[in-house]
Scaffold this motif. Structure first.
Motif, PDB file in Angstrom:
ATOM      1  N   CYS B  46      92.701  13.251 -23.782  1.00  0.00           N
ATOM      2  CA  CYS B  46      91.699  13.983 -23.006  1.00  0.00           C
ATOM      3  C   CYS B  46      91.895  13.831 -21.500  1.00  0.00           C
ATOM      4  CB  CYS B  46      90.287  13.538 -23.388  1.00  0.00           C
ATOM      5  SG  CYS B  46      89.831  14.061 -25.046  1.00  0.00           S
ATOM      6  N   LYS B  47      92.829  12.966 -21.101  1.00  0.00           N
ATOM      7  CA  LYS B  47      93.095  12.814 -19.669  1.00  0.00           C
ATOM      8  C   LYS B  47      93.818  14.039 -19.122  1.00  0.00           C
ATOM      9  CE  LYS B  47      93.295   7.785 -19.562  1.00  0.00           C
ATOM     10  NZ  LYS B  47      94.205   6.632 -19.686  1.00  0.00           N
ATOM     11  N   GLY B  48      94.449  14.789 -20.026  1.00  0.00           N
ATOM     12  CA  GLY B  48      95.271  15.921 -19.575  1.00  0.00           C
ATOM     13  C   GLY B  48      94.492  17.173 -19.233  1.00  0.00           C
ATOM     14  N   GLY B  49      93.244  17.255 -19.679  1.00  0.00           N
ATOM     15  CA  GLY B  49      92.467  18.461 -19.403  1.00  0.00           C
ATOM     16  C   GLY B  49      91.399  18.686 -20.450  1.00  0.00           C
ATOM     17  N   VAL B  50      90.820  19.866 -20.407  1.00  0.00           N
ATOM     18  CA  VAL B  50      89.713  20.202 -21.302  1.00  0.00           C
ATOM     19  C   VAL B  50      90.246  20.532 -22.704  1.00  0.00           C
ATOM     20  CG1 VAL B  50      87.824  21.833 -21.731  1.00  0.00           C
ATOM     21  CG2 VAL B  50      88.327  21.094 -19.386  1.00  0.00           C
ATOM     22  N   LEU B  51      89.650  19.875 -23.707  1.00  0.00           N
ATOM     23  CA  LEU B  51      89.985  20.140 -25.116  1.00  0.00           C
ATOM     24  C   LEU B  51      88.702  20.152 -25.932  1.00  0.00           C
ATOM     25  CD1 LEU B  51      92.967  17.664 -25.778  1.00  0.00           C
ATOM     26  CD2 LEU B  51      93.135  20.166 -25.680  1.00  0.00           C
ATOM     27  N   ALA B  52      88.722  20.899 -27.026  1.00  0.00           N
ATOM     28  CA  ALA B  52      87.622  20.826 -27.985  1.00  0.00           C
ATOM     29  C   ALA B  52      87.952  19.767 -29.032  1.00  0.00           C
ATOM     30  CB  ALA B  52      87.400  22.174 -28.651  1.00  0.00           C
ATOM     31  N   VAL B  53      86.922  19.308 -29.724  1.00  0.00           N
ATOM     32  CA  VAL B  53      87.092  18.317 -30.787  1.00  0.00           C
ATOM     33  C   VAL B  53      88.156  18.775 -31.793  1.00  0.00           C
ATOM     34  CG1 VAL B  53      85.910  17.310 -32.787  1.00  0.00           C
ATOM     35  CG2 VAL B  53      84.786  17.327 -30.550  1.00  0.00           C
ATOM     36  N   ALA B  54      88.113  20.054 -32.152  1.00  0.00           N
ATOM     37  CA  ALA B  54      89.067  20.560 -33.147  1.00  0.00           C
ATOM     38  C   ALA B  54      90.507  20.443 -32.646  1.00  0.00           C
ATOM     39  CB  ALA B  54      88.755  22.023 -33.476  1.00  0.00           C
ATOM     40  N   GLU B  55      90.706  20.689 -31.346  1.00  0.00           N
ATOM     41  CA  GLU B  55      92.066  20.606 -30.802  1.00  0.00           C
ATOM     42  C   GLU B  55      92.560  19.163 -30.729  1.00  0.00           C
ATOM     43  OE1 GLU B  55      90.768  22.694 -27.514  1.00  0.00           O
ATOM     44  OE2 GLU B  55      91.206  24.641 -28.415  1.00  0.00           O
ATOM     45  N   ILE B  56      91.624  18.233 -30.479  1.00  0.00           N
ATOM     46  CA  ILE B  56      91.991  16.817 -30.486  1.00  0.00           C
ATOM     47  C   ILE B  56      92.421  16.425 -31.901  1.00  0.00           C
ATOM     48  CG2 ILE B  56      91.153  14.458 -30.127  1.00  0.00           C
ATOM     49  CD1 ILE B  56      89.093  15.683 -28.117  1.00  0.00           C
ATOM     50  N   ALA B  57      91.643  16.872 -32.898  1.00  0.00           N
ATOM     51  CA  ALA B  57      91.950  16.551 -34.292  1.00  0.00           C
ATOM     52  C   ALA B  57      93.310  17.118 -34.692  1.00  0.00           C
ATOM     53  CB  ALA B  57      90.856  17.103 -35.210  1.00  0.00           C
ATOM     54  N   ALA B  58      93.574  18.347 -34.280  1.00  0.00           N
ATOM     55  CA  ALA B  58      94.852  18.981 -34.623  1.00  0.00           C
ATOM     56  C   ALA B  58      96.011  18.264 -33.929  1.00  0.00           C
ATOM     57  CB  ALA B  58      94.823  20.459 -34.228  1.00  0.00           C
ATOM     58  N   GLY B  59      95.830  17.976 -32.648  1.00  0.00           N
ATOM     59  CA  GLY B  59      96.917  17.394 -31.859  1.00  0.00           C
ATOM     60  C   GLY B  59      97.239  15.965 -32.253  1.00  0.00           C
ATOM     61  N   LEU B  60      96.205  15.197 -32.633  1.00  0.00           N
ATOM     62  CA  LEU B  60      96.426  13.791 -32.976  1.00  0.00           C
ATOM     63  C   LEU B  60      96.548  13.580 -34.477  1.00  0.00           C
ATOM     64  CD1 LEU B  60      93.963  11.953 -30.530  1.00  0.00           C
ATOM     65  CD2 LEU B  60      96.404  12.429 -30.238  1.00  0.00           C
ATOM     66  N   ASP B  61      96.418  14.639 -35.245  1.00  0.00           N
ATOM     67  CA  ASP B  61      96.453  14.552 -36.704  1.00  0.00           C
ATOM     68  C   ASP B  61      95.423  13.543 -37.238  1.00  0.00           C
ATOM     69  OD1 ASP B  61      97.177  15.248 -39.224  1.00  0.00           O
ATOM     70  OD2 ASP B  61      99.080  14.153 -39.239  1.00  0.00           O
ATOM     71  N   LEU B  62      94.211  13.664 -36.729  1.00  0.00           N
ATOM     72  CA  LEU B  62      93.083  12.857 -37.197  1.00  0.00           C
ATOM     73  C   LEU B  62      92.077  13.802 -37.852  1.00  0.00           C
ATOM     74  CD1 LEU B  62      92.398  10.554 -34.093  1.00  0.00           C
ATOM     75  CD2 LEU B  62      93.125   9.780 -36.370  1.00  0.00           C
ATOM     76  N   PRO B  63      91.339  13.319 -38.879  1.00  0.00           N
ATOM     77  CA  PRO B  63      90.329  14.198 -39.480  1.00  0.00           C
ATOM     78  C   PRO B  63      89.259  14.565 -38.451  1.00  0.00           C
ATOM     79  CG  PRO B  63      90.671  12.225 -40.817  1.00  0.00           C
ATOM     80  CD  PRO B  63      91.404  12.006 -39.521  1.00  0.00           C
ATOM     81  N   PRO B  64      88.862  15.837 -38.381  1.00  0.00           N
ATOM     82  CA  PRO B  64      87.852  16.249 -37.406  1.00  0.00           C
ATOM     83  C   PRO B  64      86.544  15.470 -37.533  1.00  0.00           C
ATOM     84  CG  PRO B  64      88.394  18.047 -38.938  1.00  0.00           C
ATOM     85  CD  PRO B  64      89.405  16.982 -39.137  1.00  0.00           C
ATOM     86  N   SER B  65      86.186  15.044 -38.755  1.00  0.00           N
ATOM     87  CA  SER B  65      84.949  14.264 -38.916  1.00  0.00           C
ATOM     88  C   SER B  65      85.050  12.940 -38.158  1.00  0.00           C
ATOM     89  CB  SER B  65      84.674  14.009 -40.399  1.00  0.00           C
ATOM     90  OG  SER B  65      85.781  13.366 -41.000  1.00  0.00           O
ATOM     91  N   VAL B  66      86.238  12.349 -38.152  1.00  0.00           N
ATOM     92  CA  VAL B  66      86.455  11.097 -37.418  1.00  0.00           C
ATOM     93  C   VAL B  66      86.426  11.366 -35.915  1.00  0.00           C
ATOM     94  CG1 VAL B  66      88.185   9.326 -36.881  1.00  0.00           C
ATOM     95  CG2 VAL B  66      87.748   9.965 -39.269  1.00  0.00           C
ATOM     96  N   VAL B  67      87.073  12.427 -35.492  1.00  0.00           N
ATOM     97  CA  VAL B  67      87.127  12.735 -34.051  1.00  0.00           C
ATOM     98  C   VAL B  67      85.721  13.013 -33.508  1.00  0.00           C
ATOM     99  CG1 VAL B  67      88.056  14.309 -32.304  1.00  0.00           C
ATOM    100  CG2 VAL B  67      89.496  13.577 -34.202  1.00  0.00           C
ATOM    101  N   ARG B  68      84.887  13.674 -34.295  1.00  0.00           N
ATOM    102  CA  ARG B  68      83.514  13.945 -33.837  1.00  0.00           C
ATOM    103  C   ARG B  68      82.781  12.642 -33.519  1.00  0.00           C
ATOM    104  NH1 ARG B  68      80.501  17.134 -38.211  1.00  0.00           N
ATOM    105  NH2 ARG B  68      78.815  17.318 -36.719  1.00  0.00           N
ATOM    106  N   ILE B  69      82.957  11.654 -34.403  1.00  0.00           N
ATOM    107  CA  ILE B  69      82.268  10.371 -34.205  1.00  0.00           C
ATOM    108  C   ILE B  69      82.860   9.616 -33.013  1.00  0.00           C
ATOM    109  CG2 ILE B  69      81.815   8.127 -35.269  1.00  0.00           C
ATOM    110  CD1 ILE B  69      81.864   9.690 -38.003  1.00  0.00           C
ATOM    111  N   VAL B  70      84.194   9.586 -32.935  1.00  0.00           N
ATOM    112  CA  VAL B  70      84.849   8.881 -31.829  1.00  0.00           C
ATOM    113  C   VAL B  70      84.468   9.537 -30.487  1.00  0.00           C
ATOM    114  CG1 VAL B  70      87.098   8.367 -30.785  1.00  0.00           C
ATOM    115  CG2 VAL B  70      86.777   8.050 -33.248  1.00  0.00           C
TER     116      VAL B  70
END
Lengths: 198, 108
Positions: B46-70
């Motif tokens: 997230c230091k690189g710019g604006v991202l949505a939760v879904a894009e973080i999940a896709a980019g890091l290969d983490l489940p979106p449910s986990v990314v929402r909580i983190v």
């Protein structure tokens, strides 16, 4: 399909501050990902793990067997103006993936239900699920090659659609027709606003 | 497989309204101390710019449910900020729908 879903990190321009979300749903294999890929310049994929009850859920002897399943979810985004981004989430329509809907339906403006006239029976559970979630929807028939054209009223009847639910057609591979189907959905959503909000 | 609650420090739900389309960006000079490995990864990207939760999940290969909580935890701790301050409303606002409609018509 235009391109395979990617897992790249794709930042938004710094002017983007707001987001909106529409769900693209429908039975397995109906063309949801194709539609999202046709409309959105960037198609991404994420994987969710869900726990689902295995066969024999109504076994009265004890707790049902649970299995963990990984479900791939494809989504796309498009910038509608310099500050607003629209997300299109391809959402599996199978009722056994219901746990996924918790995070998807919340905050969604509405859903476009993609259907195949050769297999309308598979849609009833999905439409029930949308009603249950309180999510307004429009239905788009994906024009598959070789599928017989059904008159709209036959499709309406088969799906038991309410009179005001929009029914349109599109070709999931054709961007213009998909954008038009989304416009039909959003126009319908605007008719559902409380009068004071208009 | 790592159970989701291990990745999220025991939380099973986001502490705030964080959705798949919620946009976030890293705060300036965030402290990394005390963060879980997943939280560090999310913050880093997230230091690189604006991202949505879904894009973080896709980019890091983490489940979106986990990314929402983190992400909700990182917003609570001030590591992430939302560029978006949308008020919660039961019905989508007419203005937002109009804007979406106008945007779709412009690309049709």
């Amino acid at each position: 399909m235009a391109s395979a879903p990617s897992r790249e990190i794709a930042y938004h321009p710094s002017t983007v501050t707001r987001s909106a979300k529409l769900l693209i749903t429908g039975p397995f294999g109906v063309g949801k990902t194709t539609l999202v890929g046709s409309v959105a310049p960037l198609l991404l994929r994420m994987d969710e793990s869900i726990t689902e009850a295995s066969v024999g859920v109504d076994d009265l002897r004890g707790t049902p067997e649970k299995t963990t399943t990984t479900v791939a979810m494809d989504f796309g985004r498009l910038h509608l103006n310099e500050s607003l981004v629209l997300y299109l989430f391809g959402t599996p329509g199978q009722v056994r993936f219901r746990p996924l809907w918790e995070g998807l339906a919340d905050g969604a403006l509405g859903a476009l239900v993609l259907v195949d006239t050769r297999d309308l029976d598979r849609c009833h559970d999905l439409l029930d699920l949308l009603e249950e979630q309180g999510l307004p929807y429009a239905v788009a028939v994906n024009r598959f090659d070789g599928a017989r054209e059904y008159p709209a009223d036959e499709v309406r009847q088969a799906l038991d659609l309410a009179d005001d639910t929009p029914l349109t057609t599109c070709d999931a591979r054709d961007r213009a027709s998909c954008v038009q189907a989304l416009i039909t959905l959003v126009e319908y959503l605007m008719t559902r606003l409380p009068p004071s909000a208009g | 497989m790592v159970r989701p609650y291990v990745r999220t420090g025991g939380r099973s739900r986001p502490s705030r309204d964080v959705r798949l389309e919620t946009l976030v960006i890293a705060a300036h000079n965030p402290l990394l101390q005390g963060l879980s490995p997943e939280a560090r990864r999310v913050l880093d990207v997230c230091k690189g710019g604006v991202l949505a939760v879904a894009e973080i999940a896709a980019g890091l290969d983490l489940p979106p449910s986990v990314v929402r909580i983190v992400v909700s935890g990182l917003i609570d701790s001030g590591h992430l900020t939302a560029p978006e301050r949308r008020s919660r409303a039961d019905a989508p606002s007419a203005d937002l729908l109009k804007e979406v409609l106008h945007g779709l018509r412009s690309i049709a």
